[in-house]
Design an enzyme around this catalytic site. Sequence first.
Site, PDB file in Angstrom:
ATOM      1  N   GLU A   1       0.828  -1.223   0.000  1.00  0.00           N
ATOM      2  CA  GLU A   1       0.000   0.000   0.000  1.00  0.00           C
ATOM      3  C   GLU A   1       0.854   1.261   0.000  1.00  0.00           C
ATOM      4  O   GLU A   1       1.923   1.315   0.594  1.00  0.00           O
ATOM      5  CB  GLU A   1      -0.925   0.031   1.219  1.00  0.00           C
ATOM      6  CG  GLU A   1      -1.904  -1.120   1.294  1.00  0.00           C
ATOM      7  CD  GLU A   1      -2.877  -1.181   0.121  1.00  0.00           C
ATOM      8  OE1 GLU A   1      -2.954  -0.204  -0.650  1.00  0.00           O
ATOM      9  OE2 GLU A   1      -3.533  -2.224  -0.048  1.00  0.00           O
ATOM     10  N   ARG A  40      -1.709  11.677 -11.731  1.00  0.00           N
ATOM     11  CA  ARG A  40      -1.136  10.391 -11.284  1.00  0.00           C
ATOM     12  C   ARG A  40      -0.847   9.547 -12.502  1.00  0.00           C
ATOM     13  O   ARG A  40      -1.716   9.389 -13.376  1.00  0.00           O
ATOM     14  CB  ARG A  40      -2.151   9.708 -10.351  1.00  0.00           C
ATOM     15  CG  ARG A  40      -1.714   8.369  -9.806  1.00  0.00           C
ATOM     16  CD  ARG A  40      -0.771   8.496  -8.637  1.00  0.00           C
ATOM     17  NE  ARG A  40      -0.769   7.261  -7.860  1.00  0.00           N
ATOM     18  CZ  ARG A  40       0.045   6.232  -8.119  1.00  0.00           C
ATOM     19  NH1 ARG A  40       0.924   6.287  -9.097  1.00  0.00           N
ATOM     20  NH2 ARG A  40      -0.028   5.148  -7.363  1.00  0.00           N
TER      21      ARG A  40
HETATM   22  O1  GFB Z   1      -0.129   7.828  -2.065  1.00  0.00           O
HETATM   23  P1  GFB Z   1      -0.686   6.680  -2.748  1.00  0.00           P
HETATM   24  O2  GFB Z   1      -1.254   5.619  -1.888  1.00  0.00           O
HETATM   25  O3  GFB Z   1      -1.764   7.163  -3.806  1.00  0.00           O
HETATM   26  O4  GFB Z   1       0.483   6.060  -3.613  1.00  0.00           O
HETATM   27  P2  GFB Z   1      -2.690   6.372  -4.852  1.00  0.00           P
HETATM   28  C1  GFB Z   1       1.073   6.742  -4.669  1.00  0.00           C
HETATM   29  C2  GFB Z   1       2.513   7.172  -4.354  1.00  0.00           C
HETATM   30  O5  GFB Z   1       3.143   7.535  -5.597  1.00  0.00           O
HETATM   31  C3  GFB Z   1       2.614   8.402  -3.475  1.00  0.00           C
HETATM   32  C4  GFB Z   1       3.892   8.716  -5.451  1.00  0.00           C
HETATM   33  O6  GFB Z   1       2.558   8.168  -2.105  1.00  0.00           O
HETATM   34  C5  GFB Z   1       3.934   8.998  -3.943  1.00  0.00           C
HETATM   35  O7  GFB Z   1       5.015   8.297  -3.376  1.00  0.00           O
HETATM   36  N1  GFB Z   1       3.165   9.816  -6.114  1.00  0.00           N
HETATM   37  C6  GFB Z   1       1.954   9.771  -6.709  1.00  0.00           C
HETATM   38  C7  GFB Z   1       3.623  11.076  -6.216  1.00  0.00           C
HETATM   39  N2  GFB Z   1       1.616  10.979  -7.188  1.00  0.00           N
HETATM   40  C8  GFB Z   1       2.630  11.817  -6.894  1.00  0.00           C
HETATM   41  C9  GFB Z   1       2.857  13.209  -7.117  1.00  0.00           C
HETATM   42  O8  GFB Z   1       2.043  13.938  -7.666  1.00  0.00           O
HETATM   43  N3  GFB Z   1       4.030  13.720  -6.649  1.00  0.00           N
HETATM   44  C10 GFB Z   1       4.955  12.956  -6.012  1.00  0.00           C
HETATM   45  N4  GFB Z   1       6.066  13.557  -5.581  1.00  0.00           N
HETATM   46  N5  GFB Z   1       4.775  11.633  -5.783  1.00  0.00           N
HETATM   47  C11 GFB Z   1      -2.448   3.720  -5.127  1.00  0.00           C
HETATM   48  C12 GFB Z   1      -1.572   2.932  -4.171  1.00  0.00           C
HETATM   49  O9  GFB Z   1      -1.936   5.040  -5.148  1.00  0.00           O
HETATM   50  O10 GFB Z   1      -2.292   3.267  -6.461  1.00  0.00           O
HETATM   51  C13 GFB Z   1      -1.750   1.456  -4.350  1.00  0.00           C
HETATM   52  O11 GFB Z   1      -1.914   3.236  -2.842  1.00  0.00           O
HETATM   53  C14 GFB Z   1      -1.585   1.075  -5.819  1.00  0.00           C
HETATM   54  O12 GFB Z   1      -0.768   0.798  -3.602  1.00  0.00           O
HETATM   55  C15 GFB Z   1      -2.532   1.906  -6.689  1.00  0.00           C
HETATM   56  O13 GFB Z   1      -0.240   1.281  -6.209  1.00  0.00           O
HETATM   57  C16 GFB Z   1      -2.362   1.618  -8.161  1.00  0.00           C
HETATM   58  O14 GFB Z   1      -4.029   6.063  -4.274  1.00  0.00           O
HETATM   59  O15 GFB Z   1      -2.658   7.243  -6.050  1.00  0.00           O
END
Ligand code: GFB
Length: 424
Positions: free
Chosen positions: A47, A287
């Site tokens: 996660e 994203r």
């Molecule tokens: O935060 P998060 O749970 O969001 O996971 P989702 C995405 C991670 O990708 C972030 C990086 O915590 C960051 O490390 N990341 C994404 C970014 N967008 C940005 C951005 O705009 N700037 C920066 N600096 N980093 C879910 C995940 O992601 O997506 C699940 O929790 C799975 O595990 C799924 O991978 C596909 O809800 O977008």
Amino acid sequence: IILFVLKLIELTYASELNDFEPASKFKIVIDQAKAPRYLLYDVNPGEGFNLRRDVYMRIAILARSLNVDSPWILVLPPWSRLYHWKSRDLGSQERIPWSSFFDLHSLRRFVPVMEFDEFLKISQEQIIDEVYYLQHYEEGWDKWEEKIDIRPCLQKPYHLDVKSKLWHGWFYGYGDEVAARKFECMSVMGHAGVLKPFLMTNTTARSVMLDRAETVLHDRFGDSEFWEVRRSMRFSKELRRIADDFRMFQLDSTDEQDMTMLEDDWTQMKRKPGDAIGGPYLAVHLRRADFAKVREKDVPSIKHAAKQLKKMCKKMDLQKIFVATDATSEEFAELNGNLKDFSVYRYEPTLEIKKKIKDGGVAIIDQWICAHARYFIGTRESTFSFRIQDEREILGFNPGTTFNRLCHEKDKTCEQPTRWTIKY
Ligand code: GFB
């Protein structure tokens, strides 16, 4: 002889009370637990950061509810080896304490918390008394009911060292140093609160860890307590300062002009929709990476994303666009190329700063800048975008400027996100 007989009765009685009966309702343990007790938790390793923040909220509410009856301290799970933290030039991204990202004073206004390192310092041995690995019911379910049962494990994430009789596992990357005295799998269906009676009456362990804590749901999603714990999750002052400097120097955005001043104590802060105006820029959370593959239908092409941004900038009369993204530099260049009439910004720290704040800190800075924009557009179903939306609710933005998302070129209805507005 009398003393011996009394001891014999006590031992028989105690072992009977402590005998565990799976599947039936649990027996009550009469011993008094020593205070304070420690509640630890962990989340499914795959996660991301922002889903983990949501799980914190569920468990913090449970910990607060436990504190109504007896003192419990919530031990914050260190951030280790997150799947999305891919930068290789930053050194280790393991065992990162919560204080690197969050303001612990603010967290403590909701519930008592401590870092895992502090917990290890005060425990005499590097041992967690009991670990419960939460899992679903193997047989599935046809009727929703709140229940928990100790069950055989569906997976085997921990192993017993027969010699020491201790259980070993990942333990946030501390597996070589830390072990557990007892380990069981617990099938659970329900809200985090369903665990309270068990923790109160069926175990007197000083430290109890709930692994796979994402298995339990929010007790009451979106009510005032949900928002209290959310408001307590303020980012660290250092990260906010870096983001505020970027806003000021690159985006002409300051709290005074944007009406986004913060009270030091979040419990004293109450805003109405529209109190905040935001800086003179549009922010987008674009994203990409794994999300663009897993949720192909929700993520537009770069070209189509640019088209939507242009349209909204014209409507809002904004010239600057801040892009928070995990896109590659090629994708970002493509976006930029499609937005020639606008000034496009991305936060890119020096290597020196990045080594200090890590990938997690960069992401938080991106979120904080998005949270202060005059208009925000997110990515559908991304928890990263959701957390920006919450932040904007806390700051007092008009929901119309917050609950917006990019749409895929084939998505003709382009339904906008549910408005989860703040409750006090
Ligand atoms: O935060 P998060 O749970 O969001 O996971 P989702 C995405 C991670 O990708 C972030 C990086 O915590 C960051 O490390 N990341 C994404 C970014 N967008 C940005 C951005 O705009 N700037 C920066 N600096 N980093 C879910 C995940 O992601 O997506 C699940 O929790 C799975 O595990 C799924 O991978 C596909 O809800 O977008």
